[in-house]
Design an enzyme around this catalytic site. Structure first.
Site, short mmCIF file in Angstrom:
data_model
loop_
_atom_site.label_atom_id
_atom_site.label_comp_id
_atom_site.label_asym_id
_atom_site.label_seq_id
_atom_site.Cartn_x
_atom_site.Cartn_y
_atom_site.Cartn_z
N GLY A 1 -60.51 87.65 108.39
CA GLY A 1 -59.50 87.06 107.50
C GLY A 1 -59.91 87.26 106.04
NE ARG B 1 -58.16 87.48 112.23
CZ ARG B 1 -58.90 86.62 111.52
NH1 ARG B 1 -60.20 86.60 111.64
NH2 ARG B 1 -58.32 85.76 110.70
CG ASP C 1 -68.48 83.72 113.11
OD1 ASP C 1 -67.37 84.15 112.76
OD2 ASP C 1 -68.62 82.80 113.93
CB THR D 1 -64.44 82.85 105.91
OG1 THR D 1 -63.58 81.87 106.52
CG2 THR D 1 -65.86 82.32 105.97
CG ASP E 1 -61.90 79.07 108.27
OD1 ASP E 1 -60.88 78.69 107.70
OD2 ASP E 1 -61.89 79.79 109.29
CG ASP F 1 -66.24 79.18 109.67
OD1 ASP F 1 -66.54 80.01 108.78
OD2 ASP F 1 -65.52 79.48 110.63
NE ARG G 1 -51.59 61.44 96.62
CZ ARG G 1 -51.88 60.52 97.54
NH1 ARG G 1 -51.18 59.38 97.59
NH2 ARG G 1 -52.85 60.69 98.40
NE ARG H 1 -58.00 80.59 114.94
CZ ARG H 1 -57.34 81.70 114.64
NH1 ARG H 1 -56.05 81.78 114.87
NH2 ARG H 1 -57.95 82.73 114.12
CD GLU I 1 -52.98 57.14 102.16
OE1 GLU I 1 -52.54 58.29 102.36
OE2 GLU I 1 -52.98 56.59 101.05
CD GLU J 1 -55.37 77.12 111.71
OE1 GLU J 1 -56.06 77.78 110.94
OE2 GLU J 1 -54.40 77.61 112.31
CG HIS K 1 -51.39 83.18 106.67
ND1 HIS K 1 -50.83 82.61 107.78
CD2 HIS K 1 -52.42 83.94 107.11
CE1 HIS K 1 -51.47 83.03 108.87
NE2 HIS K 1 -52.46 83.82 108.48
O1 F6P Z 1 -60.75 82.37 109.30
C1 F6P Z 1 -59.81 82.20 108.30
C2 F6P Z 1 -58.50 81.71 108.84
O2 F6P Z 1 -57.59 81.61 107.78
C3 F6P Z 1 -58.54 80.42 109.64
O3 F6P Z 1 -58.57 79.25 108.86
C4 F6P Z 1 -57.27 80.53 110.44
O4 F6P Z 1 -57.37 79.74 111.60
C5 F6P Z 1 -57.22 81.99 110.78
O5 F6P Z 1 -57.98 82.65 109.76
C6 F6P Z 1 -55.86 82.59 110.82
O6 F6P Z 1 -55.98 83.94 111.19
P1 F6P Z 1 -54.83 85.00 111.09
O7 F6P Z 1 -54.56 85.28 109.64
O8 F6P Z 1 -55.37 86.20 111.79
O9 F6P Z 1 -53.63 84.39 111.72
#
Ligand code: F6P
Length: 325
Positions: free
Chosen positions: A14, A75, A106, A129, A131, A133, A158, A175, A191, A226, A255
């Site tokens: 991504g 990918r 990763d 990324t 994320d 993560d 808001r 994810r 909240e 998500e 996105h």
């Molecule tokens: O890893 C980055 C990310 O944006 C995640 O947060 C998300 O779940 C995923 O890629 C979405 O992937 P794609 O753009 O392939 O739908």
């Protein structure tokens, strides 16, 4: 830079804002040290299709402020196969590429590491990324920008939530990791924040809404990663509506969080990491990822990025809860 002659540079997985700043840093650092850089288009897919672009200092002019990646990304499932990596190694050999800098997550790093081990290509990863993560580094390129993009939307939502006394469920990306949800949930005054790392308890969310109403709250923002529950924010909204009868709305940010001009933080981080990746290769390092730990540049083994799991700072949930009460 005696050990490196030609670096292949790719972005994979991504995209994330700041990747272009990292590309610029890798290209200009390498060229300044007398090493040539070949851009590999569309990540590992482009490598297998021999899609290359020779990089010059001018080919990375005016990109530091751009989201996305000028090298494009993908990918690539073929790279998970031994045969795919063998084909890639042969293509690299013909092209004279002895080293690769791969900017991604990763999955990218696993592919790079196997390529390095099986075919002797030197490989260094740069974590990009939204994320955040990736274990071993405090932060990844793109997280800051994505968080600010999501926050801008949350602030706007808001306004309308307050005008209509509504309960909003806002889905952000993530994810498998709740880092982005935690960051923007806390910064956006949510909240409640629902993340994949913790089993979602919709009864508790319902209780938070009822307790808030008792204290005079009229509108609510619930941030949902998500992957926090199947069907994300839609499912959370349905469940909480059934429990509270609240007037609920759902907004999935999607996105939009992946694009846009990188923040100054991401541009500076990407520039530092890009320079570090080239310096690492030049000093003979391989099979490692550039990381930032307590604001210092480090190199960690690539294997850490898939063998370990990045810990989530769950204290942020407590801070968010008390400050939104
Ligand atoms: O890893 C980055 C990310 O944006 C995640 O947060 C998300 O779940 C995923 O890629 C979405 O992937 P794609 O753009 O392939 O739908």
């Amino acid at each position: 830079m005696s050990q490196v002659n030609r670096i292949g540079l790719l972005t994979s997985g991504g995209d994330s804002p700041g990747m272009n700043a990292a590309i610029r840093a890798v290209v200009r650092t390498a060229l300044a040290g007398g090493v040539t850089v070949t851009g590999i288009m569309r990540g590992f897919s482009g490598l297998l299709d021999s899609e290359f672009m020779e990089m010059t200092p001018r080919s990375v002019s005016n990109i530091i402020q751009l989201g996305g990646t000028i090298l494009k990304t993908s990918r690539c499932l073929d790279f998970y196969e031994v045969e795919g990596r063998s084909r890639a190694a042969e293509i690299l050999r013909k092209k004279g590429i002895d080293s690769i800098v791969g900017i991604g997550g990763d999955g990218t790093f696993q592919g790079l590491s196997l390529l390095g081990k099986e075919h002797g290509v030197r490989v260094v990863g740069v974590p990009g990324t939204i994320d955040n993560d990736i274990p071993g580094t405090d932060i990844t390129i793109g997280f800051s920008t994505a968080a600010n993009t999501a926050l801008e939307s949350i602030d706007k939502i808001r306004d309308t939530a307050a005008s209509h006394d509504r309960l909003f469920f806002i889905e952000v990306m993530g994810r498998h990791c709740g880092a982005l949800a935690l960051e923007v949930g806390l910064a956006g005054g949510a909240e409640a924040i629902l993340i994949p790392e913790i089993d979602v308890d919709l009864d508790r969310v319902g209780q938070i809404v009822r307790d808030g109403r008792q204290r005079g709250k009229k509108s609510f923002i619930i941030v949902v990663a998500e992957g926090a529950l199947k069907d994300g924010a839609m499912a959370a909204a349905k469940g909480v509506k059934e429990r509270t009868g609240a007037d609920v709305r759902v907004s999935v940010l999607g996105h939009v969080q992946r694009g846009g001009s990188p923040t100054s933080y991401d541009r500076a981080l990407a520039s530092r990491m890009g320079r570090e990746a080239v310096t690492a290769l030049a000093s003979g390092q391989t099979d490692c990822m550039v990381a930032v730990v307590c604001n210092e540049m480090k190199l960690i083994p690539l294997s850490v990025t898939w063998e370990e799991k990045k810990s989530t700072d769950l204290d942020l949930l407590d801070v968010a809860e008390i400050t939104a009460s």
